[in-house]
Enzyme design. Structure first.
Site, mmCIF file in Angstrom:
data_model
loop_
_atom_site.group_PDB
_atom_site.id
_atom_site.type_symbol
_atom_site.label_atom_id
_atom_site.label_comp_id
_atom_site.label_asym_id
_atom_site.label_seq_id
_atom_site.Cartn_x
_atom_site.Cartn_y
_atom_site.Cartn_z
ATOM 1 N N ASP A 13 3.430 -0.679 -8.009
ATOM 2 C CA ASP A 13 4.913 -0.917 -7.325
ATOM 3 C C ASP A 13 4.792 -2.351 -7.128
ATOM 4 O O ASP A 13 3.578 -3.124 -6.807
ATOM 5 C CB ASP A 13 5.312 -0.007 -6.353
ATOM 6 C CG ASP A 13 6.653 -0.366 -5.902
ATOM 7 O OD1 ASP A 13 7.613 -0.684 -6.921
ATOM 8 O OD2 ASP A 13 6.903 -0.625 -4.561
ATOM 9 N N ASP A 176 4.227 2.361 -2.401
ATOM 10 C CA ASP A 176 4.508 2.663 -1.170
ATOM 11 C C ASP A 176 5.325 3.743 -0.623
ATOM 12 O O ASP A 176 6.084 3.993 0.627
ATOM 13 C CB ASP A 176 4.822 1.390 -0.270
ATOM 14 C CG ASP A 176 5.832 0.717 -0.837
ATOM 15 O OD1 ASP A 176 6.124 0.362 -2.154
ATOM 16 O OD2 ASP A 176 6.928 0.563 -0.213
#
Length: 226
Positions: A13, A176
């Site tokens: 990400d 995350d």
């Protein structure tokens, strides 16, 4: 238990994982709200709104200022303004998280294929990677608008898997947010959850990643474990 020794490719990400981008996203949100004559927002609030792309970010910012769901007319007014402001301050205050600049080249040298899979629009993603000098490390870069669906849908990760011709045991998702973990689970891939990013104020371990890391450097140790 997940066998991380089988991993050959890693999808990362971006916001909250590689880059702390909230200071610039927050600045763009505030400038947009100010231009619309609405009350501003704080970086702390923006930190809890990031993760579903810029349209949802702006929708949440408007909802906060209006005290109600924004109309489509308000959204149509806000998005061009946000885009303009974010393009202006894209990399003014954003920073790589500790360890990212050292770990990514190490993974690349070790032969791992690296990708970025983010819900951030592609037009913002590539310039940010280039600004920090890490763009050449990634052979695949997918923004939230690169395919028909974004995380938590598995499509972006399935696309990477097909591009690299890897089995589900060979591709790892590192992120995350619960969106990252849900996407990995839907694609039947292993995932690593990072505790330092943006996850709507929620403990990343609640999403059930295969491993949890407090620091980016711990990914190296995890992959070295047999």
């Amino acid at each position: 238990m997940t066998d991380f020794s089988k991993i050959k490719g890693i999808a990362f990400d971006l916001d909250g994982t590689l880059v702390d981008s909230v200071p610039d996203l927050g600045a763009a949100c505030r400038a947009t709200l100010l231009e619309m004559g609405l009350s501003e927002c704080s970086d702390a609030q923006v930190r809890n709104w990031v993760g579903n792309g810029t349209t949802m970010l702006m929708r949440r910012a408007l909802h906060n200022s209006l005290g109600d769901e924004p109309s489509e007319i308000q959204m149509q007014q806000a998005m061009p303004l946000f885009t303009q402001h974010y393009e202006t301050c894209l990399n003014q205050y954003s920073q790589l998280y500790p360890g990212v600049a050292d770990v990514l080249p190490q993974l690349h040298r070790q032969g791992y294929q690296l990708a970025v899979v983010t819900n951030k629009p592609y037009k913002f993603t590539k310039p940010l990677l280039e600004f920090f000098g890490i763009a050449p490390l990634f052979s695949v870069v997918l923004g939230g608008d690169s395919l028909a669906k974004m995380k938590p849908d598995p499509l972006p990760l399935q696309h990477v898997q097909q591009q690299w011709q890897l089995s589900s045991e060979q591709l790892l998702m590192v992120g995350d947010s619960r969106n990252d973990i849900r996407a990995a689970k839907a694609a039947m891939l292993a995932s690593v959850g990072l505790t330092y990013g943006y996850n709507y104020g929620e403990d990343i371990s609640l999403s059930g990643p295969d491993a949890v890391c407090d620091h980016f450097e711990q990914i190296l140790t995890l992959l070295a474990s047999k």
